[in-house]
Write an enzyme that holds these catalytic residues in place. Structure first.
Site, PDB file in Angstrom:
ATOM      1  NE  ARG A  39     -10.692  -5.234  -0.590  1.00  0.00           N
ATOM      2  CZ  ARG A  39      -9.900  -4.264  -0.123  1.00  0.00           C
ATOM      3  NH1 ARG A  39     -10.427  -3.122   0.257  1.00  0.00           N
ATOM      4  NH2 ARG A  39      -8.591  -4.422  -0.088  1.00  0.00           N
ATOM      5  CG  ASP A  86     -13.340   6.981  -2.013  1.00  0.00           C
ATOM      6  OD1 ASP A  86     -13.334   6.696  -0.789  1.00  0.00           O
ATOM      7  OD2 ASP A  86     -12.294   7.089  -2.680  1.00  0.00           O
ATOM      8  NE  ARG A 121      -3.972   0.605   1.734  1.00  0.00           N
ATOM      9  CZ  ARG A 121      -5.234   0.754   2.158  1.00  0.00           C
ATOM     10  NH1 ARG A 121      -5.503   1.494   3.200  1.00  0.00           N
ATOM     11  NH2 ARG A 121      -6.223   0.145   1.536  1.00  0.00           N
ATOM     12  CD  GLN A 176     -13.059  -1.376  -1.693  1.00  0.00           C
ATOM     13  OE1 GLN A 176     -12.382  -1.481  -0.685  1.00  0.00           O
ATOM     14  NE2 GLN A 176     -14.342  -1.724  -1.713  1.00  0.00           N
ATOM     15  CG  HIS A 206      -8.152   0.426  -3.475  1.00  0.00           C
ATOM     16  ND1 HIS A 206      -7.444  -0.726  -3.171  1.00  0.00           N
ATOM     17  CD2 HIS A 206      -8.852   0.740  -2.340  1.00  0.00           C
ATOM     18  CE1 HIS A 206      -7.706  -1.069  -1.918  1.00  0.00           C
ATOM     19  NE2 HIS A 206      -8.551  -0.206  -1.399  1.00  0.00           N
ATOM     20  CB  CYS A 256     -14.241   1.753  -1.112  1.00  0.00           C
ATOM     21  SG  CYS A 256     -13.806   3.492  -0.958  1.00  0.00           S
TER      22      CYS A 256
HETATM   23  N1   CP Z   1     -11.543   0.100   1.504  1.00  0.00           N
HETATM   24  C1   CP Z   1     -10.304   0.001   2.022  1.00  0.00           C
HETATM   25  O1   CP Z   1      -9.323  -0.252   1.334  1.00  0.00           O
HETATM   26  O2   CP Z   1     -10.254   0.186   3.374  1.00  0.00           O
HETATM   27  P1   CP Z   1      -8.919   0.345   4.240  1.00  0.00           P
HETATM   28  O3   CP Z   1      -8.285   1.642   3.837  1.00  0.00           O
HETATM   29  O4   CP Z   1      -9.406   0.343   5.655  1.00  0.00           O
HETATM   30  O5   CP Z   1      -8.022  -0.809   3.931  1.00  0.00           O
HETATM   31  N1  NVA Z   2      -9.743   7.145  -2.002  1.00  0.00           N
HETATM   32  C1  NVA Z   2      -9.500   6.611  -0.674  1.00  0.00           C
HETATM   33  C2  NVA Z   2      -9.826   5.148  -0.642  1.00  0.00           C
HETATM   34  C3  NVA Z   2      -9.682   4.517   0.722  1.00  0.00           C
HETATM   35  C4  NVA Z   2      -9.972   3.042   0.683  1.00  0.00           C
HETATM   36  C5  NVA Z   2      -8.056   6.873  -0.268  1.00  0.00           C
HETATM   37  O1  NVA Z   2      -7.172   6.678  -1.114  1.00  0.00           O
HETATM   38  O2  NVA Z   2      -7.816   7.268   0.870  1.00  0.00           O
END
Ligand code: CP
Ligand code: NVA
Length: 305
Positions: free
Chosen positions: A291, A223, A101, A131, A128, A263
């Site tokens: 997920r 989102d 990540r 997701q 992502h 999400c």
């Molecule tokens: N939706 C998602 O990726 O959640 P987190 O940021 O909690 O992993």
């Molecule tokens: N767009 C958000 C998604 C979180 C799962 C971010 O990148 O923080």
């Protein structure tokens, strides 16, 4: 067979459907997959916080018989304490797979240049895919035919919007994105999605009109207005995005049985109101659950060669 799971644009519609079919088998009978990855070790290396991605991959690894190792953002400091390339080469000697990540998508690109082990994108600033694969599985269970879905995403042209664009343009559905001026999805991604759409028959409608996008929609997706890494802009964004809230008024324009998706994490009262996210149309916790099942499918696909 994919070597890595970095972006949905690397998959064909057939690849996505195969992953969804595998997910369905796993969800129906998890016990049958309990030892499939016995003896493997999977690293989870995160530069940002996470609830769902960390937990779903961690539990998926355990339930497939493998061992997880989690590295918090403070520990490794990719590209800071040591180069991304040195870390990738080192981890390749210890692990069988790594879930990354990152803030910058470039870090993932640099990592896979030298990585001998499969890499899974657990969110970057650009996309992502893990997701959206879970979200596609949610839709696959509830709506079956992607081509018949009128899908509306209301908000920032961010990583979620980008992966949704790839997903629908590959699968042939109808996707509308309504974003404030100045917060459009990246041109290059829109261009690639339009290329995919030409082949799949998907329709893509990107503009600044949330009501138009929501009208007659089968699915409304929100989102956060402020993604991880954009926190310094939060105050400005709250003002700029105020007309892009998924609330009761917008929901009334969609089909009566429209699905409400997010999400998560949600900033309740900003991009989505309580009455909408808690409504009977909301499937946000099905998305979160899925997920786990899709994480297993991704891991099995990459590691059970
Ligand atoms: N939706 C998602 O990726 O959640 P987190 O940021 O909690 O992993
Ligand atoms: N767009 C958000 C998604 C979180 C799962 C971010 O990148 O923080």
């Amino acid at each position: 067979m994919l070597n890595h799971f970095i972006s949905l644009k690397d998959l064909s519609a057939k690849d996505i459907m195969a992953l969804l079919a595998l997910t369905a088998r796993i969800k129906k009978n998890p016990a049958a997959f309990r030892k499939k990855l016995a003896g493997k070790t999977v690293g989870l290396l995160f530069q940002k916080p996470s609830l769902r991605t960390k937990t779903s991959f961690y539990v998926a690894v355990l339930e497939l018989g493998a061992s997880p190792i989690y590295f918090s953002p403070q520990e490794v400091r990719l590209g800071e304490r040591e180069s991304v390339s040195d870390a990738a080469k080192t981890l390749s000697r210890y692990l069988d797979c790594v879930v990354l990540r990152t803030f910058s998508h470039e870090v993932i690109r640099d990592f896979i240049k030298v990585s001998d082990i499969p890499v899974i994108n657990g969110l970057s600033g650009l996309v992502h895919p893990a997701q959206i694969l879970g979200d596609l599985f949610t839709l696959y269970e509830l709506k079956k035919d992607f081509k018949k879905i009128k899908f509306a995403y209301i908000g920032d042209g961010n990583n979620i919007a980008h992966s949704l664009l790839y997903a629908f343009s590959l699968l042939g559905g109808n996707i509308a994105i309504a974003h404030p001026v100045g917060y459009a999805p990246e041109d290059q991604i829109v261009k690639e999605a339009r290329e995919f759409a030409r082949k799949s028959g998907a329709t893509i409608d990107i503009g600044n009109d949330p009501k138009g996008a929501a009208s007659g929609a089968d699915v409304l997706y929100a989102d956060v207005w402020t993604s991880m890494g954009d926190e310094a802009e939060h105050e400005d964004r709250v003002k700029i995005f105020k007309d892009f809230q998924l609330n009761g008024g917008l929901m009334q324009l969609a089909k009566k049985d429209c699905l409400i998706m997010h999400c998560l994490p949600a900033h309740r009262g900003e991009e989505i109101t309580d009455d909408v996210i808690d409504s009977k149309n909301s499937v946000v916790f099905d998305q979160a659950e899925n997920r786990l099942h899709t994480a297993k499918a991704i891991l099995l696909h990459l590691l059970s060669k």
